[in-house]
Write a protein that holds these residues in place. Structure first.
Motif, mmCIF file in Angstrom:
data_model
loop_
_atom_site.group_PDB
_atom_site.id
_atom_site.type_symbol
_atom_site.label_atom_id
_atom_site.label_comp_id
_atom_site.label_asym_id
_atom_site.label_seq_id
_atom_site.Cartn_x
_atom_site.Cartn_y
_atom_site.Cartn_z
ATOM 1 N N SER A 1 49.087 60.354 -63.562
ATOM 2 C CA SER A 1 49.105 60.430 -62.104
ATOM 3 C C SER A 1 47.943 59.608 -61.558
ATOM 4 O O SER A 1 47.035 59.214 -62.299
ATOM 5 N N ILE A 2 47.996 59.337 -60.253
ATOM 6 C CA ILE A 2 46.938 58.582 -59.578
ATOM 7 C C ILE A 2 46.239 59.512 -58.601
ATOM 8 O O ILE A 2 46.860 60.030 -57.673
ATOM 9 N N LYS A 3 44.956 59.741 -58.832
ATOM 10 C CA LYS A 3 44.162 60.567 -57.919
ATOM 11 C C LYS A 3 43.554 59.643 -56.868
ATOM 12 O O LYS A 3 42.804 58.736 -57.199
ATOM 13 N N TRP A 4 43.912 59.883 -55.628
ATOM 14 C CA TRP A 4 43.456 59.028 -54.532
ATOM 15 C C TRP A 4 41.952 58.829 -54.575
ATOM 16 O O TRP A 4 41.209 59.770 -54.811
ATOM 17 N N PRO A 5 41.471 57.575 -54.423
ATOM 18 C CA PRO A 5 42.300 56.404 -54.122
ATOM 19 C C PRO A 5 42.896 55.705 -55.344
ATOM 20 O O PRO A 5 43.994 55.176 -55.267
ATOM 21 N N ASN A 6 42.176 55.683 -56.483
ATOM 22 C CA ASN A 6 42.740 54.931 -57.615
ATOM 23 C C ASN A 6 42.195 55.357 -58.977
ATOM 24 O O ASN A 6 42.083 54.533 -59.882
ATOM 25 N N ASP A 7 41.853 56.635 -59.138
ATOM 26 C CA ASP A 7 41.547 57.138 -60.477
ATOM 27 C C ASP A 7 42.856 57.436 -61.198
ATOM 28 O O ASP A 7 43.798 57.959 -60.595
ATOM 29 N N ILE A 8 42.901 57.138 -62.483
ATOM 30 C CA ILE A 8 44.103 57.409 -63.263
ATOM 31 C C ILE A 8 43.856 58.649 -64.115
ATOM 32 O O ILE A 8 42.867 58.729 -64.848
ATOM 33 N N LEU A 9 44.773 59.609 -64.011
ATOM 34 C CA LEU A 9 44.653 60.872 -64.732
ATOM 35 C C LEU A 9 45.760 61.004 -65.770
ATOM 36 O O LEU A 9 46.866 60.492 -65.592
ATOM 37 N N SER A 10 45.427 61.720 -66.847
ATOM 38 C CA SER A 10 46.425 62.162 -67.814
ATOM 39 C C SER A 10 46.171 63.639 -68.053
ATOM 40 O O SER A 10 45.031 64.038 -68.341
#
Length: 244
Positions: A95-104
Motif C-alpha cells: 500500500s501507499i501511505k500518503w504522500p509516498n511511503d510504501i508499506l508491506s
C-alpha cells in the motif's frame, strides 16, 4: 542511462545535485550508494540504513515540462513504479501511505524524496531519491519499519532489484507524457492508498489528535479527509501526520 556506484556517501540526492552544478546531466543519471550518512526522507527525517543491505538510489529526470500545480503526479508515478517492482518480486500486501511511503503488511519498507527544479510555471527536472529496505533485518527503535527480507523470508540481489526498479520507473514516468496521465495515475494511486475509506488517526502540527476517513488526494497532493460534521477538509504534509 548512466549508473554511478559509490561506497560511503553523505546522500545520493546531494551527490546528484552537486553533480548537476558541474555538468549537464543526461536523462536517467543514476547514483547508487552502499551506505549514506545523511540520507533524508520527507520533512527532513533521517533515513537510517545498514551498509550493503539496502538500496539507496537517486535518479535524475529532465525534460519533464510538468505544470507546477501537477507536481504531485510525479510523486504518484514514482510510488506506483516502486509498487510495480515490489509486486514483481513477490512482496505481499502493498500500500501507499500518503504522500509516498510504501508499506508491506502495514510496515514501511520504502521512502521517497523528490526534489524538483522549476522553470516558469513548470517542473523542468527532478532528482528522485528512493530508499528501499531490502536485506536488513534489524530495525531497533523503528517498530513500523520492515524490509523485503523480513516480509518474504528470502535474500535479494541488490543489482537485480535496482534494474527492475529503473525499468518500472521509466515506464511510469513515461505516463506523464500521455494525454490521460491525470486520471490514470490518480486512479491507480488511490486504489493503493493506505487507510482509504477507513477511520484513521491523525495528529496536527500542534499535537492535537483527531479521527477521520481518507477520501482521496487532490491534484496538488493534499489529503482529503472526511471529518466531524460530515465535512471534507484538505491537509498538506506540513499540517498533519497520519498514524500507522
Amino acid at each position: 542511462m548512466r549508473i554511478i556506484k559509490l561506497d560511503a556517501i553523505d546522500s545520493t540526492n546531494l551527490y546528484l545535485r552537486r553533480l548537476s552544478l558541474k555538468e549537464r546531466l543526461v536523462d536517467y543519471t543514476v547514483v547508487v550508494a552502499s551506505s549514506q550518512e545523511k540520507g533524508k526522507g520527507q520533512m527532513g527525517a533521517n533515513w537510517v540504513s545498514e551498509p550493503h543491505k539496502n538500496l539507496m538510489v537517486s535518479v535524475f529526470k529532465g525534460h519533464l515540462d510538468l505544470p507546477a500545480n501537477h507536481a504531485f503526479y510525479l510523486s504518484r508515478a514514482v510510488a506506483l513504479a516502486v509498487v510495480a517492482t515490489l509486486n514483481g518480486l513477490g512482496v505481499p500486501n502493498l500500500s501507499i501511505k500518503w504522500p509516498n511511503d510504501i508499506l508491506s503488511d502495514n510496515k514501511k519498507i520504502c521512502g521517497i524524496l523528490i526534489e524538483n527544479v522549476f522553470k516558469g510555471h513548470c517542473v523542468s527536472s527532478s532528482i528522485i531519491g528512493i530508499g528501499l529496505n531490502v536485506n536488513q533485518e534489524n530495525f531497533d527503535e523503528l517498530p513500523q519499519a520492515s524490509s523485503l527480507k523480513c516480509v518474504t523470508g528470502r535474500d535479494f540481489d541488490l543489482d537485480e532489484v535496482l534494474i527492475a526498479l529503473l525499468g518500472d520507473l521509466k515506464a511510469y514516468l513515461a505516463v506523464l507524457a500521455s494525454t490521460n496521465y491525470q486520471a490514470e495515475l490518480k486512479t491507480a494511486y488511490e486504489r493503493l492508498l493506505f487507510k482509504r475509506g477507513e477511520i484513521a488517526e491523525f495528529t496536527t502540527k500542534t499535537g492535537a489528535a483527531f479521527k477521520g476517513v481518507i477520501q482521496a488526494v487532490s491534484t496538488s497532493g493534499k489529503l482529503q479527509v472526511l471529518v466531524a460534521g460530515n465535512k471534507v477538509e484538505e491537509f498538506d504534509l506540513k499540517e498533519i501526520t497520519l498514524a500507522y
